[in-house]
Scaffold this active site. Sequence first.
Site, PDB file in Angstrom:
ATOM      1  N   SER A  33       0.799  -1.225   0.000  1.00  0.00           N
ATOM      2  CA  SER A  33       0.000   0.000   0.000  1.00  0.00           C
ATOM      3  C   SER A  33       0.830   1.272   0.000  1.00  0.00           C
ATOM      4  O   SER A  33       0.330   2.334  -0.385  1.00  0.00           O
ATOM      5  CB  SER A  33      -0.941   0.018   1.213  1.00  0.00           C
ATOM      6  OG  SER A  33      -0.213  -0.106   2.422  1.00  0.00           O
ATOM      7  N   ASP A 338      -3.771   7.802   8.094  1.00  0.00           N
ATOM      8  CA  ASP A 338      -4.917   7.005   8.538  1.00  0.00           C
ATOM      9  C   ASP A 338      -4.566   5.960   9.595  1.00  0.00           C
ATOM     10  O   ASP A 338      -5.317   5.019   9.807  1.00  0.00           O
ATOM     11  CB  ASP A 338      -5.573   6.314   7.338  1.00  0.00           C
ATOM     12  CG  ASP A 338      -4.601   5.395   6.601  1.00  0.00           C
ATOM     13  OD1 ASP A 338      -3.442   5.269   7.045  1.00  0.00           O
ATOM     14  OD2 ASP A 338      -4.993   4.810   5.575  1.00  0.00           O
ATOM     15  N   HIS A 341      -0.731   4.607   7.066  1.00  0.00           N
ATOM     16  CA  HIS A 341      -0.025   5.198   5.932  1.00  0.00           C
ATOM     17  C   HIS A 341       0.316   6.665   6.194  1.00  0.00           C
ATOM     18  O   HIS A 341      -0.204   7.269   7.139  1.00  0.00           O
ATOM     19  CB  HIS A 341      -0.886   5.085   4.671  1.00  0.00           C
ATOM     20  CG  HIS A 341      -1.386   3.699   4.429  1.00  0.00           C
ATOM     21  ND1 HIS A 341      -2.671   3.296   4.755  1.00  0.00           N
ATOM     22  CD2 HIS A 341      -0.766   2.604   3.922  1.00  0.00           C
ATOM     23  CE1 HIS A 341      -2.823   2.024   4.449  1.00  0.00           C
ATOM     24  NE2 HIS A 341      -1.683   1.569   3.948  1.00  0.00           N
TER      25      HIS A 341
END
Length: 372
Positions: A33, A338, A341
């Site tokens: 991610s 978040d 990240h």
Amino acid sequence: MSLFLFMLLVSILNPVVSHKSCDFPAVFNLGDSNSDTGGYASAFTPPTSPYGDTYFHMPARRFSDGRLTVDFIAEAFGLPFINAYLDSVGTNFSHGINFATAASTIRLPISVIPNGVFSPFYLGFQYSQFEQFKVRSQMIRKQGGLLAGLMPKEEYFSKALYTFDIGQNDLAEGFFSNLTIQEVNASIPDIINKFSANIKNIYNLGARFFWVHNTGPIGCLPYVLIAFASAEKDPAGCLKPYNEVAQYFNLKLQESIAQLRNEFPSAAFTYVDIYSVKYSLFAEPQKHGFELPLVTCCGYGGEYNYSAAVLCGGTITVNGTEIFVGSCDNPSVRVVWDGIHFTEAANKFIFDQISTGSFSDPAVPLKQACQS
């Protein structure tokens, strides 16, 4: 002193000066991610607003409020943002492709979505996708027509920059599977061996220029801080034993890159210490223009403004009132987006630091990564 002698002296004292910038025509990325530009969104559930709002002013299939480090890398070479391999609508791959998918690991994970939390698109799967893409893209180019121009030229595969940012989820899988710190450490050599094997496979398909990020300080991220709150903390407030695991992973990764460099002298391998840059944001935030480094920008609840029960973009009912979990007022001075990240501002800072070569082995800037 003549101009010739002066330039010769400069090149001896600072060899980098004498090197030309690399003209990478494409970027091929594999990862999780931290560099996913739409893979997870195409395969599973796309992130919703406020993801993407800072730069794209809409959800942009990235796990940040804006651009990722890989976006800044593409921009540095004058290339468009690279699209996800799993995208199927209006996708242009002519200047690169992104195989990264959020929740991806290096090794095949124990449990995968939808019955687990990790992506089935682990690194070996991403390599297989790349292998297929290389063949199929050239078939499409030979056929001609509209789609031919959306595929990279054949020579791009040997001239492109291959970027890697993966490994954090392998450590997280161990931690959240209730393995001890010692057991997670014991798994690292095998994880690195799997990584190295995939690098060799990609080299055998023509790749020659590798830019490899190590893993970041996982013990500074709220999703780990909350889950393992009783662990020892360092002066920055991060979980010391969990960061030490990341550091051990990075040591073994650096050793593997050195071995690959010896095994394949015709290739250029750059190991990038992204850990040190990220950790500096937690240890000295004010120095770099940031604040509240451990506190989630888009989250809800507790010391770190984070709860696994309700994530960024979700809703929670408190005392009969439904609350939308949105962004903090000023993401530009925040580090964590978040709980897992980084914000675009942090990603930009990270890129600015690593692109200079100051955190690379060998110490070459990004734009000279074909010469390491």
